[in-house]
Design a protein around this motif. Structure first.
Motif, PDB file in Angstrom:
ATOM      1  N   LEU A  14     -11.452  -0.287  -5.930  1.00 32.43           N
ATOM      2  CA  LEU A  14     -10.573   0.561  -6.598  1.00 32.43           C
ATOM      3  C   LEU A  14      -9.830   1.637  -5.697  1.00 32.43           C
ATOM      4  CD1 LEU A  14      -9.053   1.799  -9.274  1.00 32.43           C
ATOM      5  CD2 LEU A  14     -10.871   3.356  -9.708  1.00 32.43           C
ATOM      6  N   ALA A  15     -10.849   2.051  -4.830  1.00 29.77           N
ATOM      7  CA  ALA A  15     -10.165   3.003  -3.590  1.00 29.77           C
ATOM      8  C   ALA A  15      -9.288   2.162  -2.720  1.00 29.77           C
ATOM      9  CB  ALA A  15     -11.327   3.520  -2.728  1.00 29.77           C
ATOM     10  N   GLU A  16      -9.399   1.071  -2.429  1.00 33.79           N
ATOM     11  CA  GLU A  16      -8.755   0.210  -1.533  1.00 33.79           C
ATOM     12  C   GLU A  16      -7.256  -0.212  -2.152  1.00 33.79           C
ATOM     13  OE1 GLU A  16      -8.671  -0.728   1.521  1.00 33.79           O
ATOM     14  OE2 GLU A  16     -10.427   0.827   1.682  1.00 33.79           O
ATOM     15  N   ALA A  17      -7.505  -0.569  -3.527  1.00 30.77           N
ATOM     16  CA  ALA A  17      -6.325  -0.631  -4.344  1.00 30.77           C
ATOM     17  C   ALA A  17      -5.218   0.491  -4.489  1.00 30.77           C
ATOM     18  CB  ALA A  17      -6.583  -1.066  -5.829  1.00 30.77           C
ATOM     19  N   ALA A  18      -6.065   1.638  -4.727  1.00 34.58           N
ATOM     20  CA  ALA A  18      -5.193   2.924  -4.688  1.00 34.58           C
ATOM     21  C   ALA A  18      -4.593   3.296  -3.320  1.00 34.58           C
ATOM     22  CB  ALA A  18      -6.179   4.216  -5.209  1.00 34.58           C
ATOM     23  N   LYS A  19      -5.077   3.079  -2.562  1.00 41.35           N
ATOM     24  CA  LYS A  19      -4.534   3.122  -0.899  1.00 41.35           C
ATOM     25  C   LYS A  19      -3.394   1.845  -0.663  1.00 41.35           C
ATOM     26  CE  LYS A  19      -8.722   4.832   1.165  1.00 41.35           C
ATOM     27  NZ  LYS A  19      -9.921   4.241   2.018  1.00 41.35           N
ATOM     28  N   ARG A  20      -3.751   0.928  -1.183  1.00 41.36           N
ATOM     29  CA  ARG A  20      -2.400   0.040  -1.000  1.00 41.36           C
ATOM     30  C   ARG A  20      -1.267   0.477  -1.673  1.00 41.36           C
ATOM     31  NH1 ARG A  20      -6.567  -3.800  -1.620  1.00 41.36           N
ATOM     32  NH2 ARG A  20      -6.088  -4.155  -3.537  1.00 41.36           N
ATOM     33  N   ARG A  21      -1.620   0.981  -3.146  1.00 38.89           N
ATOM     34  CA  ARG A  21      -0.269   1.183  -4.123  1.00 38.89           C
ATOM     35  C   ARG A  21       0.376   2.352  -3.586  1.00 38.89           C
ATOM     36  NH1 ARG A  21       3.687   0.178  -6.398  1.00 38.89           N
ATOM     37  NH2 ARG A  21       4.025   1.192  -8.209  1.00 38.89           N
ATOM     38  N   ALA A  22      -0.542   3.389  -2.620  1.00 40.74           N
ATOM     39  CA  ALA A  22       0.073   4.590  -2.273  1.00 40.74           C
ATOM     40  C   ALA A  22       1.218   4.201  -1.144  1.00 40.74           C
ATOM     41  CB  ALA A  22      -0.878   5.516  -1.777  1.00 40.74           C
ATOM     42  N   THR A  23       0.474   3.172  -0.241  1.00 41.45           N
ATOM     43  CA  THR A  23       1.266   2.663   0.930  1.00 41.45           C
ATOM     44  C   THR A  23       2.389   1.964   0.421  1.00 41.45           C
ATOM     45  OG1 THR A  23      -0.707   2.535   2.200  1.00 41.45           O
ATOM     46  CG2 THR A  23       1.334   1.225   2.893  1.00 41.45           C
ATOM     47  N   GLU A  24       2.462   1.356  -0.665  1.00 37.84           N
ATOM     48  CA  GLU A  24       3.578   0.488  -1.121  1.00 37.84           C
ATOM     49  C   GLU A  24       4.633   1.349  -1.759  1.00 37.84           C
ATOM     50  OE1 GLU A  24       1.768  -2.047  -4.138  1.00 37.84           O
ATOM     51  OE2 GLU A  24       0.613  -3.239  -2.974  1.00 37.84           O
ATOM     52  N   THR A  25       4.369   2.563  -2.222  1.00 34.34           N
ATOM     53  CA  THR A  25       5.390   3.407  -2.828  1.00 34.34           C
ATOM     54  C   THR A  25       5.465   4.539  -1.728  1.00 34.34           C
ATOM     55  OG1 THR A  25       3.628   4.561  -3.925  1.00 34.34           O
ATOM     56  CG2 THR A  25       4.490   2.915  -5.141  1.00 34.34           C
ATOM     57  N   HIS A  26       5.165   4.323  -0.507  1.00 32.94           N
ATOM     58  CA  HIS A  26       5.506   5.115   0.595  1.00 32.94           C
ATOM     59  C   HIS A  26       5.072   6.635   0.496  1.00 32.94           C
ATOM     60  CE1 HIS A  26       7.802   1.799   2.162  1.00 32.94           C
ATOM     61  NE2 HIS A  26       8.527   1.966   0.958  1.00 32.94           N
ATOM     62  N   ARG A  27       3.852   6.740  -0.114  1.00 31.89           N
ATOM     63  CA  ARG A  27       3.174   7.968  -0.374  1.00 31.89           C
ATOM     64  C   ARG A  27       1.808   7.992   0.042  1.00 31.89           C
ATOM     65  NH1 ARG A  27       3.609   8.499  -6.583  1.00 31.89           N
ATOM     66  NH2 ARG A  27       3.486   6.114  -6.438  1.00 31.89           N
ATOM     67  N   SER A  28       1.450   9.231   0.383  1.00 27.92           N
ATOM     68  CA  SER A  28      -0.039   9.455   1.070  1.00 27.92           C
ATOM     69  C   SER A  28      -0.846   9.218  -0.375  1.00 27.92           C
ATOM     70  CB  SER A  28      -0.368  10.996   1.498  1.00 27.92           C
ATOM     71  OG  SER A  28      -0.230  11.947   0.144  1.00 27.92           O
ATOM     72  N   LEU A  29      -2.226   8.754  -0.186  1.00 26.55           N
ATOM     73  CA  LEU A  29      -3.105   8.675  -1.180  1.00 26.55           C
ATOM     74  C   LEU A  29      -3.175  10.032  -2.028  1.00 26.55           C
ATOM     75  CD1 LEU A  29      -5.189   6.931  -2.700  1.00 26.55           C
ATOM     76  CD2 LEU A  29      -6.978   7.864  -1.029  1.00 26.55           C
ATOM     77  N   SER A  30      -3.157  11.151  -1.496  1.00 29.37           N
ATOM     78  CA  SER A  30      -3.072  12.324  -2.317  1.00 29.37           C
ATOM     79  C   SER A  30      -1.908  12.651  -3.131  1.00 29.37           C
ATOM     80  CB  SER A  30      -3.133  13.631  -1.284  1.00 29.37           C
ATOM     81  OG  SER A  30      -4.342  13.756  -0.681  1.00 29.37           O
ATOM     82  N   ALA A  31      -0.557  12.392  -2.569  1.00 26.54           N
ATOM     83  CA  ALA A  31       0.345  11.988  -3.361  1.00 26.54           C
ATOM     84  C   ALA A  31       0.422  11.366  -4.416  1.00 26.54           C
ATOM     85  CB  ALA A  31       1.669  11.899  -2.407  1.00 26.54           C
ATOM     86  N   TYR A  32      -0.146   9.948  -4.387  1.00 28.30           N
ATOM     87  CA  TYR A  32      -0.170   9.030  -5.375  1.00 28.30           C
ATOM     88  C   TYR A  32      -0.973   9.462  -6.377  1.00 28.30           C
ATOM     89  CZ  TYR A  32      -1.509   4.694  -7.446  1.00 28.30           C
ATOM     90  OH  TYR A  32      -1.465   3.701  -8.382  1.00 28.30           O
ATOM     91  N   VAL A  33      -2.193  10.089  -6.296  1.00 29.99           N
ATOM     92  CA  VAL A  33      -3.194  10.442  -7.025  1.00 29.99           C
ATOM     93  C   VAL A  33      -2.727  11.707  -7.738  1.00 29.99           C
ATOM     94  CG1 VAL A  33      -5.541  11.416  -7.495  1.00 29.99           C
ATOM     95  CG2 VAL A  33      -5.312   9.382  -5.932  1.00 29.99           C
ATOM     96  N   ARG A  34      -1.842  12.737  -7.228  1.00 32.87           N
ATOM     97  CA  ARG A  34      -1.339  13.690  -7.725  1.00 32.87           C
ATOM     98  C   ARG A  34      -0.158  13.376  -8.812  1.00 32.87           C
ATOM     99  NH1 ARG A  34      -0.420  16.552  -3.481  1.00 32.87           N
ATOM    100  NH2 ARG A  34       1.463  15.401  -3.092  1.00 32.87           N
ATOM    101  N   ASP A  35       0.502  12.415  -8.364  1.00 30.77           N
ATOM    102  CA  ASP A  35       1.543  11.770  -9.473  1.00 30.77           C
ATOM    103  C   ASP A  35       0.993  11.035 -10.489  1.00 30.77           C
ATOM    104  OD1 ASP A  35       3.632  12.605  -7.655  1.00 30.77           O
ATOM    105  OD2 ASP A  35       3.940  10.589  -6.677  1.00 30.77           O
ATOM    106  N   LEU A  36       0.028  10.498 -10.477  1.00 33.67           N
ATOM    107  CA  LEU A  36      -0.866   9.853 -11.388  1.00 33.67           C
ATOM    108  C   LEU A  36      -1.288  10.892 -12.319  1.00 33.67           C
ATOM    109  CD1 LEU A  36      -3.100   6.973  -9.908  1.00 33.67           C
ATOM    110  CD2 LEU A  36      -1.146   6.781 -11.273  1.00 33.67           C
ATOM    111  N   ILE A  37      -1.827  12.029 -12.056  1.00 34.34           N
ATOM    112  CA  ILE A  37      -2.445  13.058 -13.009  1.00 34.34           C
ATOM    113  C   ILE A  37      -1.303  13.755 -13.609  1.00 34.34           C
ATOM    114  CG2 ILE A  37      -3.379  15.509 -12.825  1.00 34.34           C
ATOM    115  CD1 ILE A  37      -5.184  14.310 -10.272  1.00 34.34           C
TER     116      ILE A  37
END
Length: 85
Positions: A14-37
């Motif tokens: 799950l962590a790797e998938a989240a990192k890949r998704r963050a990279t695909e959307t040109h965001r940091s993992l923190s920004a990606y998770v913040r957007d999800l929240i």
């Protein structure tokens, strides 16, 4: 003011998938998770507003003064509010 949040015990896949998704959307993992929240909280707010409208409709339906057109309009308004949030 910002608050730091730490998430523990996340499955490696799950962590790797989240990192890949963050990279695909040109965001940091923190920004990606913040957007999800943010999205989840916004959707919850929309659902709560929809529930409030449905509660009002139910109250009006019990009393005969709510016409079919009024109920349909209230439902349409709730849908507009839910999808505009």
């Amino acid at each position: 003011m910002a608050t730091n949040i730490q998430v523990r015990s996340v499955d490696d896949d799950l962590a790797e998938a989240a990192k890949r998704r963050a990279t695909e959307t040109h965001r940091s993992l923190s920004a990606y998770v913040r957007d999800l929240i943010e999205r989840d909280v916004a959707q919850h707010g929309a659902r709560a507003r929809m529930q409030g409208v449905l509660d009002e409709i139910r109250a009006d339906v019990v009393r005969p003064q709510a016409t079919r057109a009024q109920v349909l309009e209230a439902l349409e308004q709730a849908r507009r509010e839910m999808y505009s949030a």
